[in-house]
Design a protein around this motif. Structure first.
Motif, PDB file in Angstrom:
ATOM      1  N   ASN A  65       0.773  -1.243  -0.017  1.00 44.66           N
ATOM      2  CA  ASN A  65       0.039  -0.217   0.028  1.00 44.66           C
ATOM      3  C   ASN A  65       0.857   1.033  -0.066  1.00 44.66           C
ATOM      4  OD1 ASN A  65       0.943  -0.018   2.705  1.00 44.66           O
ATOM      5  ND2 ASN A  65      -0.931   0.169   3.890  1.00 44.66           N
ATOM      6  N   ILE A  66       2.113   1.232  -0.069  1.00 39.15           N
ATOM      7  CA  ILE A  66       3.022   2.375  -0.176  1.00 39.15           C
ATOM      8  C   ILE A  66       3.004   2.797  -1.598  1.00 39.15           C
ATOM      9  CG2 ILE A  66       5.471   2.969  -0.036  1.00 39.15           C
ATOM     10  CD1 ILE A  66       5.766   0.801   1.963  1.00 39.15           C
ATOM     11  N   CYS A  67       2.748   4.093  -1.703  1.00 39.27           N
ATOM     12  CA  CYS A  67       2.296   4.764  -3.132  1.00 39.27           C
ATOM     13  C   CYS A  67       2.564   5.895  -3.132  1.00 39.27           C
ATOM     14  CB  CYS A  67       0.943   4.333  -3.098  1.00 39.27           C
ATOM     15  SG  CYS A  67       0.249   4.869  -5.116  1.00 39.27           S
ATOM     16  N   THR A  68       3.048   6.454  -4.320  1.00 39.36           N
ATOM     17  CA  THR A  68       3.438   7.818  -4.717  1.00 39.36           C
ATOM     18  C   THR A  68       2.572   8.721  -5.289  1.00 39.36           C
ATOM     19  OG1 THR A  68       4.465   7.252  -6.915  1.00 39.36           O
ATOM     20  CG2 THR A  68       5.834   7.074  -5.137  1.00 39.36           C
ATOM     21  N   SER A  69       1.190   8.067  -5.626  1.00 37.91           N
ATOM     22  CA  SER A  69       0.195   8.673  -6.362  1.00 37.91           C
ATOM     23  C   SER A  69      -0.281   9.900  -5.252  1.00 37.91           C
ATOM     24  CB  SER A  69      -0.906   7.914  -6.820  1.00 37.91           C
ATOM     25  OG  SER A  69      -0.352   6.971  -8.072  1.00 37.91           O
ATOM     26  N   HIS A  70      -0.696   9.538  -4.194  1.00 39.59           N
ATOM     27  CA  HIS A  70      -1.589  10.431  -3.145  1.00 39.59           C
ATOM     28  C   HIS A  70      -2.452  10.647  -3.735  1.00 39.59           C
ATOM     29  CE1 HIS A  70       2.962  10.687  -2.015  1.00 39.59           C
ATOM     30  NE2 HIS A  70       2.576  10.311  -0.645  1.00 39.59           N
ATOM     31  N   CYS A  71      -3.584   9.893  -4.171  1.00 40.00           N
ATOM     32  CA  CYS A  71      -4.735  10.619  -4.582  1.00 40.00           C
ATOM     33  C   CYS A  71      -5.958  10.740  -3.690  1.00 40.00           C
ATOM     34  CB  CYS A  71      -5.527   9.108  -5.523  1.00 40.00           C
ATOM     35  SG  CYS A  71      -4.408   8.471  -6.912  1.00 40.00           S
ATOM     36  N   LYS A  72      -6.381  11.878  -3.867  1.00 40.23           N
ATOM     37  CA  LYS A  72      -7.276  12.445  -3.026  1.00 40.23           C
ATOM     38  C   LYS A  72      -8.594  11.482  -2.486  1.00 40.23           C
ATOM     39  CE  LYS A  72      -6.447  17.400  -3.962  1.00 40.23           C
ATOM     40  NZ  LYS A  72      -6.935  18.459  -4.102  1.00 40.23           N
ATOM     41  N   VAL A 146      -3.132   2.201 -14.854  1.00 38.56           N
ATOM     42  CA  VAL A 146      -1.999   2.979 -13.918  1.00 38.56           C
ATOM     43  C   VAL A 146      -0.780   2.482 -13.586  1.00 38.56           C
ATOM     44  CG1 VAL A 146      -1.871   4.226 -11.618  1.00 38.56           C
ATOM     45  CG2 VAL A 146      -3.955   4.485 -12.960  1.00 38.56           C
ATOM     46  N   GLU A 147      -0.930   1.181 -13.119  1.00 36.30           N
ATOM     47  CA  GLU A 147       0.400   0.217 -12.598  1.00 36.30           C
ATOM     48  C   GLU A 147       1.141  -0.029 -14.009  1.00 36.30           C
ATOM     49  OE1 GLU A 147      -0.808  -2.433  -9.338  1.00 36.30           O
ATOM     50  OE2 GLU A 147      -2.346  -1.916 -10.479  1.00 36.30           O
ATOM     51  N   ILE A 148       0.472  -0.307 -15.094  1.00 40.08           N
ATOM     52  CA  ILE A 148       1.453  -0.685 -16.260  1.00 40.08           C
ATOM     53  C   ILE A 148       2.015   0.622 -16.780  1.00 40.08           C
ATOM     54  CG2 ILE A 148       1.174  -1.671 -18.580  1.00 40.08           C
ATOM     55  CD1 ILE A 148       0.447  -3.610 -16.886  1.00 40.08           C
ATOM     56  N   THR A 149       1.389   1.759 -16.659  1.00 41.04           N
ATOM     57  CA  THR A 149       2.102   3.005 -17.052  1.00 41.04           C
ATOM     58  C   THR A 149       3.366   3.087 -16.005  1.00 41.04           C
ATOM     59  OG1 THR A 149       0.034   3.841 -18.121  1.00 41.04           O
ATOM     60  CG2 THR A 149       1.834   5.453 -17.463  1.00 41.04           C
ATOM     61  N   HIS A 150       3.066   2.976 -14.769  1.00 42.50           N
ATOM     62  CA  HIS A 150       4.213   3.159 -13.879  1.00 42.50           C
ATOM     63  C   HIS A 150       5.381   2.369 -14.136  1.00 42.50           C
ATOM     64  CE1 HIS A 150       6.094   4.101 -10.044  1.00 42.50           C
ATOM     65  NE2 HIS A 150       5.939   2.596  -9.982  1.00 42.50           N
ATOM     66  N   PHE A 151       5.183   1.055 -14.587  1.00 42.27           N
ATOM     67  CA  PHE A 151       6.243   0.013 -14.594  1.00 42.27           C
ATOM     68  C   PHE A 151       6.944   0.491 -15.936  1.00 42.27           C
ATOM     69  CE2 PHE A 151       3.185  -3.703 -12.944  1.00 42.27           C
ATOM     70  CZ  PHE A 151       3.272  -2.947 -11.669  1.00 42.27           C
ATOM     71  N   ALA A 152       6.069   1.052 -17.060  1.00 42.72           N
ATOM     72  CA  ALA A 152       6.940   1.540 -18.320  1.00 42.72           C
ATOM     73  C   ALA A 152       7.860   2.561 -17.993  1.00 42.72           C
ATOM     74  CB  ALA A 152       5.831   1.922 -19.276  1.00 42.72           C
ATOM     75  N   GLU A 153       7.263   3.588 -17.104  1.00 40.43           N
ATOM     76  CA  GLU A 153       8.088   4.712 -16.791  1.00 40.43           C
ATOM     77  C   GLU A 153       9.537   4.319 -16.032  1.00 40.43           C
ATOM     78  OE1 GLU A 153       5.439   7.173 -14.596  1.00 40.43           O
ATOM     79  OE2 GLU A 153       4.540   8.049 -16.503  1.00 40.43           O
ATOM     80  N   ILE A 154       9.306   3.438 -14.926  1.00 40.74           N
ATOM     81  CA  ILE A 154      10.440   3.198 -14.273  1.00 40.74           C
ATOM     82  C   ILE A 154      11.288   2.241 -14.696  1.00 40.74           C
ATOM     83  CG2 ILE A 154       8.978   3.555 -12.039  1.00 40.74           C
ATOM     84  CD1 ILE A 154       8.971   0.760 -11.275  1.00 40.74           C
ATOM     85  N   SER A 155      10.818   1.413 -15.840  1.00 42.76           N
ATOM     86  CA  SER A 155      11.877   0.509 -16.477  1.00 42.76           C
ATOM     87  C   SER A 155      12.460   0.978 -17.508  1.00 42.76           C
ATOM     88  CB  SER A 155      10.946  -0.760 -16.774  1.00 42.76           C
ATOM     89  OG  SER A 155      10.034  -0.617 -17.653  1.00 42.76           O
ATOM     90  N   GLY A 156      11.998   2.182 -18.286  1.00 45.24           N
ATOM     91  CA  GLY A 156      12.320   2.506 -19.616  1.00 45.24           C
ATOM     92  C   GLY A 156      11.681   1.658 -20.669  1.00 45.24           C
ATOM     93  N   CYS A 192      -5.988  13.295  -8.864  1.00 41.35           N
ATOM     94  CA  CYS A 192      -4.862  12.198  -9.024  1.00 41.35           C
ATOM     95  C   CYS A 192      -3.912  12.601 -10.384  1.00 41.35           C
ATOM     96  CB  CYS A 192      -5.325  10.894  -9.463  1.00 41.35           C
ATOM     97  SG  CYS A 192      -6.490  10.708 -10.691  1.00 41.35           S
ATOM     98  N   PRO A 193      -3.214  13.911  -9.815  1.00 37.85           N
ATOM     99  CA  PRO A 193      -2.235  14.252 -10.841  1.00 37.85           C
ATOM    100  C   PRO A 193      -1.181  13.522 -10.924  1.00 37.85           C
ATOM    101  CG  PRO A 193      -2.160  15.822  -9.108  1.00 37.85           C
ATOM    102  CD  PRO A 193      -3.224  14.688  -8.812  1.00 37.85           C
ATOM    103  N   ASN A 194      -0.700  12.517  -9.885  1.00 40.33           N
ATOM    104  CA  ASN A 194       0.611  11.971 -10.140  1.00 40.33           C
ATOM    105  C   ASN A 194       0.461  10.358 -10.695  1.00 40.33           C
ATOM    106  OD1 ASN A 194       1.666  14.260  -8.658  1.00 40.33           O
ATOM    107  ND2 ASN A 194       0.670  13.464  -6.712  1.00 40.33           N
ATOM    108  N   LYS A 195      -0.689  10.300 -11.185  1.00 42.93           N
ATOM    109  CA  LYS A 195      -0.300   9.114 -12.006  1.00 42.93           C
ATOM    110  C   LYS A 195      -1.027   9.072 -13.434  1.00 42.93           C
ATOM    111  CE  LYS A 195      -5.221   7.131 -10.453  1.00 42.93           C
ATOM    112  NZ  LYS A 195      -5.824   6.481  -9.461  1.00 42.93           N
ATOM    113  N   ALA A 196      -1.266   7.953 -14.025  1.00 47.43           N
ATOM    114  CA  ALA A 196      -1.726   7.809 -15.570  1.00 47.43           C
ATOM    115  C   ALA A 196      -2.522   8.913 -15.916  1.00 47.43           C
ATOM    116  CB  ALA A 196      -2.074   6.309 -15.893  1.00 47.43           C
ATOM    117  N   THR A 197      -2.553   9.363 -17.016  1.00 41.10           N
ATOM    118  CA  THR A 197      -3.690  10.439 -17.443  1.00 41.10           C
ATOM    119  C   THR A 197      -4.812   9.384 -18.084  1.00 41.10           C
ATOM    120  OG1 THR A 197      -2.500  10.525 -19.940  1.00 41.10           O
ATOM    121  CG2 THR A 197      -1.733  11.989 -18.035  1.00 41.10           C
ATOM    122  N   ALA A 198      -5.597  10.210 -18.435  1.00 38.71           N
ATOM    123  CA  ALA A 198      -6.797   9.683 -19.129  1.00 38.71           C
ATOM    124  C   ALA A 198      -6.495   8.663 -20.299  1.00 38.71           C
ATOM    125  CB  ALA A 198      -8.171  10.426 -19.371  1.00 38.71           C
TER     126      ALA A 198
END
Length: 365
Positions: A65-72, A146-156, A192-198
């Protein structure tokens, strides 16, 4: 069954099987005849998929549950040093699944997680790979757009490369439908500005479908969105389904405000709104076969009633679900298969256990 005269044209469209427009959707959200909305949605449901109601015997695996998104709107996410923060080891994840395997009918896993600030894609992949190797018989539905987008960003890696590795090495067979929230830049910039866009969320689904990986779709409603944005969200999903045909089921998620940043300013949706939104989703999403009444968020009684408002999918046993209960869900943390079968039968429908790709494993006439 005719509604008020002002909705007669929409009823005639529905009876003829014609596609509803954006204007039609907005008008439906202003309709106060809930019984008529339910009757229209139930007619479409029966015409499209008959009397079978799908469920699965599944286990939720929430790795961290540790997460950087901080969605409201989220009550699940934590910072690393915050009280209640956790991160599963590979061994702990395997132990959780081993515990769930005590149910001889366990068919699948639902793996979703937070966007951990230091975990690599290889770390996430290593855990699901270990689970898949230990329990290859279990169907693996995992991770949101959202997670798939995050994986792409952190892995290149590209989104496509991430999906291929999850499929080929981790046994991924379908993608979870969460993270869509409301597909509006205005809403996402605020909540939720800190995660994948629409558009990024939609592109993950598009790419997965191209690879033959089915996915679910969802809508989180009842917070700051307008009714126009609800309709536009449904239309964006409908457009992508026209393009790819890869969405399997649509899930209406009513926002649960308890323990969230929005908790003091927004009240939980009413049962009236939940059933209205369920029915309109069935009517607008004419190219979706399945509409889910997710009992964890709706509560079991409302989910049962929703089977008469267009739904033909009630999710599953959800062994070990935690994300939504952190937000104050008052439903049980799991349901037995016998209980689900009873709920479906009481609604006059036919229970059908399925895998994560809606292949029927057994029915109960």
């Amino acid at each position: 069954m005719l509604a008020a005269e002002e909705y007669k044209d929409i009823e005639e469209k529905i009876q003829r099987g014609e596609r509803l427009t954006r204007e039609d959707g907005l008008r439906l959200f202003h309709c106060h005849d809930l019984a008529w909305l339910g009757a229209m949605a139930d007619m479409v449901r029966k015409r499209k998929c008959g009397d079978i109601v799908y469920y699965n015997v599944n286990c939720h695996v929430n790795l961290t549950n540790i997460c950087t998104s901080h969605c409201k709107f989220c009550a699940f996410g934590r910072d690393c040093n915050e009280k209640g923060a956790y991160e599963m080891t590979k061994e702990q994840a395997l132990a959780l699944v081993a515990d769930a395997m005590q149910d001889p009918n366990l068919a699948g896993l639902h793996v979703v997680s937070g966007l951990h600030p230091t975990w690599t894609f290889e770390h996430y992949l290593g855990i699901v790979k270990a689970i898949h190797e230990a329990y290859p018989q279990l169907y693996m539905k995992g991770f949101t757009g959202v997670e798939i987008t995050h994986f792409a960003e952190i892995s290149g890696l590209s989104v496509e490369e991430v999906l291929i590795r999850l499929r080929d090495e981790g046994g991924l067979q379908a993608i979870a439908g969460g993270g869509a929230e409301i597909l509006s830049d205005r809403v996402r910039d605020e909540l939720c500005p800190n995660k994948a866009t629409a558009e990024e969320w939609l592109e993950v689904a598009r790419t997965a479908h191209k690879l033959g990986i089915k996915s679910n779709a969802s809508m989180l409603y009842g917070h700051i969105e307008t009714l126009e944005e609800r309709v536009d969200h449904l239309l964006r999903l409908r457009d992508l389904q026209d393009e790819t045909g890869g969405f399997q089921t649509f899930i209406c998620f009513p926002f649960l405000p308890k323990n969230t940043e929005l908790g003091e300013s927004i009240k939980q949706t009413s049962v009236w709104d939940d059933l209205r939104t369920m029915a309109i989703s069935r009517l607008m999403l004419d190219n979706f076969t399945n509409i889910k009444a997710y009992w964890v968020m709706l509560t079991v009684p409302v989910a049962q009633v929703a089977l008469g408002f267009g739904a033909n999918d009630i999710d599953g046993t959800v062994h070990k679900e935690t994300i939504l209960h952190d937000a104050g869900a008052t439903s049980p943390t799991a349901l037995s298969e016998d209980n689900i079968i009873r709920i479906i039968r009481e609604a006059g429908r036919i229970p059908a256990a399925c895998d994560c790709n809606f292949n029927i494993l057994r029915t109960f006439d």
